[in-house]
Every structure is written in structure tokens, then in C-alpha cells.
Design a protein around this motif. Structure first.
Motif, PDB file in Angstrom:
ATOM      1  N   LEU A 103       0.759  -1.338  -0.293  1.00  0.00           N
ATOM      2  CA  LEU A 103      -0.130  -0.213  -0.229  1.00  0.00           C
ATOM      3  C   LEU A 103       0.503   1.610   0.647  1.00  0.00           C
ATOM      4  CD1 LEU A 103      -3.029  -0.881   2.277  1.00  0.00           C
ATOM      5  CD2 LEU A 103      -2.503  -1.350   0.370  1.00  0.00           C
ATOM      6  N   THR A 104       0.236   1.774  -0.300  1.00  0.00           N
ATOM      7  CA  THR A 104       1.239   2.933  -0.440  1.00  0.00           C
ATOM      8  C   THR A 104       1.088   4.266  -0.167  1.00  0.00           C
ATOM      9  OG1 THR A 104      -1.325   4.567  -0.696  1.00  0.00           O
ATOM     10  CG2 THR A 104       0.206   4.188  -2.460  1.00  0.00           C
ATOM     11  N   ALA A 105       1.828   5.243   1.154  1.00  0.00           N
ATOM     12  CA  ALA A 105       1.537   5.403   2.676  1.00  0.00           C
ATOM     13  C   ALA A 105       0.258   6.278   2.533  1.00  0.00           C
ATOM     14  CB  ALA A 105       2.774   7.519   2.122  1.00  0.00           C
ATOM     15  N   TRP A 106      -0.251   7.002   2.061  1.00  0.00           N
ATOM     16  CA  TRP A 106      -2.088   7.692   1.757  1.00  0.00           C
ATOM     17  C   TRP A 106      -2.957   6.353   2.314  1.00  0.00           C
ATOM     18  CZ3 TRP A 106      -5.067  10.825   3.271  1.00  0.00           C
ATOM     19  CH2 TRP A 106      -6.227  11.123   2.735  1.00  0.00           C
ATOM     20  N   GLU A 107      -2.476   5.189   1.456  1.00  0.00           N
ATOM     21  CA  GLU A 107      -3.225   3.654   1.699  1.00  0.00           C
ATOM     22  C   GLU A 107      -3.305   3.748   3.510  1.00  0.00           C
ATOM     23  OE1 GLU A 107      -3.991   2.204  -3.058  1.00  0.00           O
ATOM     24  OE2 GLU A 107      -2.381   2.087  -2.079  1.00  0.00           O
ATOM     25  N   ASN A 108      -1.857   3.615   3.457  1.00  0.00           N
ATOM     26  CA  ASN A 108      -1.925   3.499   4.902  1.00  0.00           C
ATOM     27  C   ASN A 108      -2.329   4.201   5.731  1.00  0.00           C
ATOM     28  OD1 ASN A 108       0.305   0.690   5.781  1.00  0.00           O
ATOM     29  ND2 ASN A 108       0.897   1.029   3.296  1.00  0.00           N
ATOM     30  N   ILE A 109      -2.680   4.793   5.759  1.00  0.00           N
ATOM     31  CA  ILE A 109      -2.578   5.704   6.945  1.00  0.00           C
ATOM     32  C   ILE A 109      -4.246   6.271   7.364  1.00  0.00           C
ATOM     33  CG2 ILE A 109      -3.500   8.642   6.632  1.00  0.00           C
ATOM     34  CD1 ILE A 109      -0.753   9.171   5.628  1.00  0.00           C
ATOM     35  N   VAL A 110      -5.059   5.965   6.099  1.00  0.00           N
ATOM     36  CA  VAL A 110      -5.805   5.586   5.751  1.00  0.00           C
ATOM     37  C   VAL A 110      -7.009   4.170   6.123  1.00  0.00           C
ATOM     38  CG1 VAL A 110      -6.921   8.079   4.251  1.00  0.00           C
ATOM     39  CG2 VAL A 110      -6.579   5.743   3.680  1.00  0.00           C
ATOM     40  N   LEU A 111      -5.980   3.444   5.800  1.00  0.00           N
ATOM     41  CA  LEU A 111      -5.942   1.680   6.175  1.00  0.00           C
ATOM     42  C   LEU A 111      -7.385   1.913   7.166  1.00  0.00           C
ATOM     43  CD1 LEU A 111      -6.210  -0.820   5.028  1.00  0.00           C
ATOM     44  CD2 LEU A 111      -4.335  -1.101   7.140  1.00  0.00           C
ATOM     45  N   PRO A 112      -7.649   2.296   8.387  1.00  0.00           N
ATOM     46  CA  PRO A 112      -7.953   2.393   9.540  1.00  0.00           C
ATOM     47  C   PRO A 112     -10.023   2.083   9.296  1.00  0.00           C
ATOM     48  CG  PRO A 112      -6.453   3.613  10.512  1.00  0.00           C
ATOM     49  CD  PRO A 112      -6.436   2.677   9.547  1.00  0.00           C
ATOM     50  N   LEU A 113      -9.279   3.440   8.762  1.00  0.00           N
ATOM     51  CA  LEU A 113     -11.001   3.832   8.198  1.00  0.00           C
ATOM     52  C   LEU A 113     -11.374   3.113   7.059  1.00  0.00           C
ATOM     53  CD1 LEU A 113     -10.208   7.769   7.432  1.00  0.00           C
ATOM     54  CD2 LEU A 113     -11.571   6.608   9.621  1.00  0.00           C
ATOM     55  N   LEU A 115     -10.943  -0.026   6.726  1.00  0.00           N
ATOM     56  CA  LEU A 115     -11.461  -1.711   7.634  1.00  0.00           C
ATOM     57  C   LEU A 115     -12.665  -1.196   8.240  1.00  0.00           C
ATOM     58  CD1 LEU A 115      -8.004  -2.379   8.762  1.00  0.00           C
ATOM     59  CD2 LEU A 115      -9.209  -3.410   6.524  1.00  0.00           C
ATOM     60  N   ALA A 116     -12.965   0.151   8.547  1.00  0.00           N
ATOM     61  CA  ALA A 116     -14.096   0.531   9.086  1.00  0.00           C
ATOM     62  C   ALA A 116     -15.350   0.826   8.298  1.00  0.00           C
ATOM     63  CB  ALA A 116     -13.979   1.214  10.245  1.00  0.00           C
ATOM     64  N   GLY A 117     -15.184   0.964   6.756  1.00  0.00           N
ATOM     65  CA  GLY A 117     -15.761   0.990   5.858  1.00  0.00           C
ATOM     66  C   GLY A 117     -16.278   3.136   5.801  1.00  0.00           C
ATOM     67  N   LYS A 118     -15.395   3.612   6.381  1.00  0.00           N
ATOM     68  CA  LYS A 118     -15.750   5.134   6.362  1.00  0.00           C
ATOM     69  C   LYS A 118     -14.841   5.799   5.610  1.00  0.00           C
ATOM     70  CE  LYS A 118     -16.428   4.989  11.406  1.00  0.00           C
ATOM     71  NZ  LYS A 118     -16.540   5.530  12.557  1.00  0.00           N
ATOM     72  N   ARG A 119     -15.378   7.317   4.940  1.00  0.00           N
ATOM     73  CA  ARG A 119     -14.406   7.900   4.485  1.00  0.00           C
ATOM     74  C   ARG A 119     -13.753   9.460   5.159  1.00  0.00           C
ATOM     75  NH1 ARG A 119     -16.236   8.238  -0.626  1.00  0.00           N
ATOM     76  NH2 ARG A 119     -15.786  10.328  -0.944  1.00  0.00           N
ATOM     77  N   PRO A 120     -12.509   9.409   5.117  1.00  0.00           N
ATOM     78  CA  PRO A 120     -11.890  10.672   6.078  1.00  0.00           C
ATOM     79  C   PRO A 120     -12.988  11.391   5.946  1.00  0.00           C
ATOM     80  CG  PRO A 120     -10.556   9.049   3.966  1.00  0.00           C
ATOM     81  CD  PRO A 120     -11.655   8.467   3.625  1.00  0.00           C
ATOM     82  N   ASP A 121     -12.641  12.485   6.919  1.00  0.00           N
ATOM     83  CA  ASP A 121     -13.200  13.546   6.818  1.00  0.00           C
ATOM     84  C   ASP A 121     -11.885  14.122   6.722  1.00  0.00           C
ATOM     85  OD1 ASP A 121     -12.444  16.022   8.254  1.00  0.00           O
ATOM     86  OD2 ASP A 121     -13.902  15.343   9.945  1.00  0.00           O
ATOM     87  N   LYS A 122     -11.886  15.092   5.171  1.00  0.00           N
ATOM     88  CA  LYS A 122     -10.787  15.618   4.561  1.00  0.00           C
ATOM     89  C   LYS A 122      -9.892  16.821   5.565  1.00  0.00           C
ATOM     90  CE  LYS A 122      -9.764  17.438   0.202  1.00  0.00           C
ATOM     91  NZ  LYS A 122     -10.562  18.189  -1.195  1.00  0.00           N
TER      92      LYS A 122
END
Length: 247
Positions: A103-113, A115-122
């Protein structure tokens, strides 16, 4: 539990094995962790500091006593609810980074979200990325990043879900002193500016000097506490413990 108390260890005990082969890792440790407080946990090897953190974060099950996050007794939760609580309420930073290499850095960062089926708060995610200084490295995979950059990715991943508590196990153990100082400064900022509770296991007096207080463990017990620590003060306290152990 008052509103500012985020986590509680209540007479936590942990033993491995049974009978004469049993090893006691924790022997009735109690402590409270407040919102916006940065706590370092120190002690010699085998003192129980990592076991305390693992029990407090729901990564290990205590033999006795209770661990609370918010209003939840971790021991009363189903496996599914405990997994959900860890994902939503706790951010983890480990010595070994624990990034997924594909995974890219970005994909690693948002991984917990993810997995929870959530969109990042931009807005919040951008704030975290800016704080860790990774805006120009988000498309890179872990192998293309330095150790310090990988640990900053791990810190951002721990923070992106706005957890109630961040637990860090030797987060600077694999880093040089300058990069380690950047990570410690980030954890201190999380507590002081963002009001998050940070609990860090460390063996390094310099790292402990960034915290608001230090809990000292020995032989599975809480033996001392220091408010407003300095590196020199922590080192002096550790030397006294060593001298007492020799007697």
C-alpha cells in the motif's frame, strides 16, 4: 469515571503459565489516564510495561482486574465489539512501523477508516498529514520511505480516526535521535494541541522527558511516578531503582 478520564487500569494482573512455572507480568497495577495527557511508562526489561499497555489497549487479556476505555470495561466486550473499540477509540504506534508494503503511504494512513467502511474527514486528514510532514510522500510505498518517514506514516494512521487514546510501544526504538525527536514532538503536540491521551512505553530517559508524567514499573508493580519529568530526573530515578535492586 469522570469526564476527563479516558482510560483506567484497575488492579490489573497478568500471569503466564500455571503452577510453579507461572510467571507474573503484572501484579495489581492501577492508574488513570486523562484527556490531553502524555504519559510515559518506564521500567527495566521484564517489568511489565508492555504488558500493561497491551492489557490497557485490549491487545491482551488480564488475569485479574479490569481495563476501561471511556465507559467500556474491555473484559465485558465481545470479540467483535472489542475489535470495533480498538479500531475507533485507540490509535497504535509500534517500534516496527507495521505498515503494509503493497500500500502507498496514503493507503496505509487511511487503512483503519477503510476497514471500518468510513470515508476520511478531508479537513482532519489534511491536518494530520501536514502535522507529520508527508504531503509530498503520500504516493510512495514503505520501501521508498526512510525509517523516520515510515514511523510518521504510522503516527498519521494512528491519528486519522481521531482516537480517544494513542498507545505507542517504543516508537523511537528504530530511529536515530533527530528523527526520534520529531516523532516525540508530534506525540506531545497530539496531547497538548489536539487534546488526545497518549501512553508511551519507552526505556529512553530522553523520550520520557517529552511526557507530562512518567510511571515507573518494577517486577510487575507500579513503584513510582514523576510529574513534569526531565531526562536527567528520569535517569537519576532509574539509577536509584537499579541501586536498590542490587542491594
Amino acid at each position: 469515571m469522570d469526564q476527563r478520564t479516558v482510560a483506567v487500569a484497575d488492579q490489573l494482573g497478568k500471569a503466564y503459565g500455571t503452577g510453579q512455572a507461572a510467571v507474573t507480568a503484572l501484579a495489581g497495577v492501577s492508574a488513570r489516564f486523562q484527556q490531553g495527557e502524555f504519559t510515559a511508562v518506564m521500567g527495566p526489561s521484564g517489568s511489565g510495561k508492555s504488558t500493561l499497555m497491551h492489557c490497557l489497549a485490549g491487545l491482551d487479556t488480564p488475569t485479574s482486574g479490569k481495563a476501561w476505555i471511556g465507559g467500556s470495561d474491555l473484559g465485558s466486550l465481545t470479540d467483535a465489539n472489542l475489535t470495533k473499540l480498538r479500531r475507533e477509540k485507540i490509535g497504535f504506534v509500534f517500534q516496527s512501523f507495521n505498515l503494509l508494503p503493497t500500500l502507498t503511504a496514503w493507503e496505509n494512513i487511511v487503512l483503519p477508516l477503510s476497514l471500518a467502511g468510513k470515508r476520511p474527514d478531508k479537513a482532519w486528514t489534511n491536518r494530520v498529514v501536514d502535522a507529520v510532514g508527508l504531503a509530498d510522500r503520500l504516493g510512495h510505498r514503505p520501501a521508498e520511505l526512510s525509517g523516520g518517514q515510515q514511523q510518521r506514516v504510522a503516527c498519521a494512521r494512528a491519528l486519522v480516526s481521531r482516537p480517544d487514546i494513542v498507545v505507542a510501544d517504543e516508537p523511537t526504538g528504530n530511529l536515530d535521535s533527530r528523527t526520534g525527536a520529531q516523532i516525540l514532538g508530534l506525540l506531545r503536540m497530539c496531547a497538548r494541541q489536539w487534546g488526545q491521551t497518549v501512553v508511551m512505553v519507552t526505556h529512553d530517559p530522553i523520550a520520557a522527558g517529552y511526557a507530562d508524567r512518567v510511571l515507573f514499573l518494577a517486577d510487575g508493580r507500579l513503584v513510582d511516578e514523576m510529574a513534569q519529568p526531565t531526562a536527567d530526573g528520569v535517569l537519576d530515578r532509574m539509577r536509584r531503582f537499579d541501586a536498590q535492586a542490587v542491594r
